[in-house]
Write a protein that holds these residues in place. Sequence first.
Motif, mmCIF file in Angstrom:
data_model
loop_
_atom_site.group_PDB
_atom_site.id
_atom_site.type_symbol
_atom_site.label_atom_id
_atom_site.label_comp_id
_atom_site.label_asym_id
_atom_site.label_seq_id
_atom_site.Cartn_x
_atom_site.Cartn_y
_atom_site.Cartn_z
ATOM 1 N N SER A 269 4.516 -0.594 6.132
ATOM 2 C CA SER A 269 4.920 -1.803 5.399
ATOM 3 C C SER A 269 5.075 -2.994 6.335
ATOM 4 O O SER A 269 4.746 -4.135 5.980
ATOM 5 C CB SER A 269 6.234 -1.555 4.652
ATOM 6 N N LYS A 270 5.585 -2.749 7.541
ATOM 7 C CA LYS A 270 5.723 -3.831 8.523
ATOM 8 C C LYS A 270 4.359 -4.274 9.054
ATOM 9 O O LYS A 270 4.132 -5.466 9.292
ATOM 10 C CB LYS A 270 6.619 -3.369 9.673
ATOM 11 N N LEU A 271 3.460 -3.318 9.229
ATOM 12 C CA LEU A 271 2.135 -3.643 9.761
ATOM 13 C C LEU A 271 1.261 -4.354 8.736
ATOM 14 O O LEU A 271 0.423 -5.191 9.078
ATOM 15 C CB LEU A 271 1.429 -2.366 10.234
ATOM 16 N N VAL A 272 1.444 -4.014 7.464
ATOM 17 C CA VAL A 272 0.665 -4.618 6.375
ATOM 18 C C VAL A 272 1.645 -5.353 5.472
ATOM 19 O O VAL A 272 2.131 -4.823 4.481
ATOM 20 C CB VAL A 272 -0.122 -3.551 5.584
ATOM 21 N N SER A 273 1.936 -6.577 5.826
ATOM 22 C CA SER A 273 2.977 -7.329 5.106
ATOM 23 C C SER A 273 2.451 -8.006 3.847
ATOM 24 O O SER A 273 3.229 -8.311 2.935
ATOM 25 C CB SER A 273 3.592 -8.376 6.040
ATOM 26 N N ARG A 278 -1.757 -4.480 0.859
ATOM 27 C CA ARG A 278 -1.180 -3.163 0.581
ATOM 28 C C ARG A 278 -1.853 -2.540 -0.639
ATOM 29 O O ARG A 278 -2.081 -1.330 -0.682
ATOM 30 C CB ARG A 278 0.329 -3.282 0.333
ATOM 31 N N GLY A 279 -2.172 -3.366 -1.614
ATOM 32 C CA GLY A 279 -2.834 -2.858 -2.810
ATOM 33 C C GLY A 279 -4.235 -2.353 -2.545
ATOM 34 O O GLY A 279 -4.781 -1.562 -3.328
ATOM 35 N N ALA A 280 -4.851 -2.812 -1.433
ATOM 36 C CA ALA A 280 -6.197 -2.345 -1.071
ATOM 37 C C ALA A 280 -6.166 -0.991 -0.377
ATOM 38 O O ALA A 280 -7.211 -0.415 -0.092
ATOM 39 C CB ALA A 280 -6.877 -3.374 -0.176
ATOM 40 N N ILE A 281 -4.957 -0.492 -0.083
ATOM 41 C CA ILE A 281 -4.795 0.840 0.489
ATOM 42 C C ILE A 281 -4.534 1.817 -0.650
ATOM 43 O O ILE A 281 -3.513 1.740 -1.331
ATOM 44 C CB ILE A 281 -3.640 0.882 1.503
ATOM 45 N N HIS A 282 -5.471 2.726 -0.887
ATOM 46 C CA HIS A 282 -5.306 3.779 -1.884
ATOM 47 C C HIS A 282 -4.784 5.017 -1.160
ATOM 48 O O HIS A 282 -5.517 5.668 -0.425
ATOM 49 C CB HIS A 282 -6.640 4.080 -2.580
ATOM 50 N N TRP A 283 -3.510 5.317 -1.370
ATOM 51 C CA TRP A 283 -2.821 6.305 -0.540
ATOM 52 C C TRP A 283 -2.693 7.628 -1.278
ATOM 53 O O TRP A 283 -2.130 7.698 -2.368
ATOM 54 C CB TRP A 283 -1.444 5.767 -0.170
ATOM 55 N N SER A 284 -3.198 8.692 -0.651
ATOM 56 C CA SER A 284 -3.073 10.047 -1.187
ATOM 57 C C SER A 284 -2.254 10.904 -0.232
ATOM 58 O O SER A 284 -2.473 10.881 0.982
ATOM 59 C CB SER A 284 -4.456 10.694 -1.382
#
Length: 447
Positions: A269-273, A278-284
């Motif tokens: 979260s700190k690296l991608v503020s 953040r929405g472009a990261i699809h996290w599994s």
Amino acid sequence: MENRFVKSTYLVDAAMADGSRRYLSTLLLSIVELDAQHVALLEHCHEQPLSNENLDVLCHLRRLGLARFQDEDEFAGVWQQIEQWRGYQFLSVVLCLTFACNFRCVYCYERPSAPAVPSKQLMSPETASAILGWMNDVMRTRNIDSARITFFGGEPLICYSLIQGVLEQSATLLKCEHLEINMSTNGYLLAPGKIETLHSLGLRRLQLTLDGPSQVHDRRRPLASGRGTFHVITRNLVACLDHGIGVDLLTVCDDDNVGSLFSLVDVLSKLVSDPQMRGAIHWSFTLVEPSESCAGRSAQLLLGKERRLAEAVHEARIYARKAGFNVVFPYSSNICARQLDYTFGIGPQGEIYPCFGVYGNPRYSIGNISESFDTVEQKSKQWARRDCFDEECVSCEVLPLCRGSRCQHMAAQLNGGAFAQKYCEKQLLLEDIKRSLSSSLACSPAP
């Protein structure tokens, strides 16, 4: 017109605090929330006469996979869906450019030291060009007009110049209306200049893995030299986002790192503020696969602990979603590549495999690009039709999700390497689906 409907067999639900219920159709993968009145209608529609208004509602719920006609054979619908997947007219080719890797991940199923894996083997430019020609022949003879190329390994970026060459050639050599370009990489070699070039050549998404904050990730996914990798990967991840390349972020979990997942979310979260980035990261988030190469480790850190680990992973998904990341609903797909007629992994010498878990193992090769595709296709279809469900599975609510075993490679590891083995995880699946349904993970869009 009375009593035409009953609730679907292939349905999992979870109660909400306000009296409503959320339902997941495991056949259509639709998520529907019903208020108490419509819950009662669905649950008891077979018991009483129905008004025209209620019939209309139930017709709509049938289209969403929640209801069915009383005389409808729902398993026939499951079988039809499987057959449609198998013959899907889309050519997906995973180019396993090399089995060599600059990492030594503790749970890797492609151990460079494994005798069956030629770890120093690299795909030649000639073989890569031949594969593009092979793809053209397949698409032409099978009337396929869309394709996907995924660069894989080992670590594909060891072969960066080859990737460049494939992308440059594919723009002119491949005869298809739509081409997707993906990559699965550990991310360490993604220098900014390479990212810019790959984007210009058509790469729009790639998969990276982060297993925890730096001290945890570096212990699990170090370089071959033993040096850590976290800070380089996260720098490159941010550079990808800056250049418009979306990231499918994977976190592989077991008892070694589940306690650090919240810290990973905080660090990222700190690296991608930027909320949009953040929405472009699809996290599994997924549990580690208990493969043969790390059987002892899995026995210590996974097997027998799945229920507790699944709960911890669920909480991490919720935490990441609240932080603004695009967390992937864990039951958003029920397709296995092994069951698709036109999905192939191709190794450095043009050898063809039906499942990413067996790349490099000659036991599972179904041919070579130098052979007649008729022969390869026949073997591919034989693999795709090795069903592992039985009569008991037919009436199980999670059958469309697992088809007897969610991951055939994992089941094979537990059965002497033989595919088409039943591996029932019903109870764990039901618990996790209900947990996910009752949470914000089942809400769309993400905040």
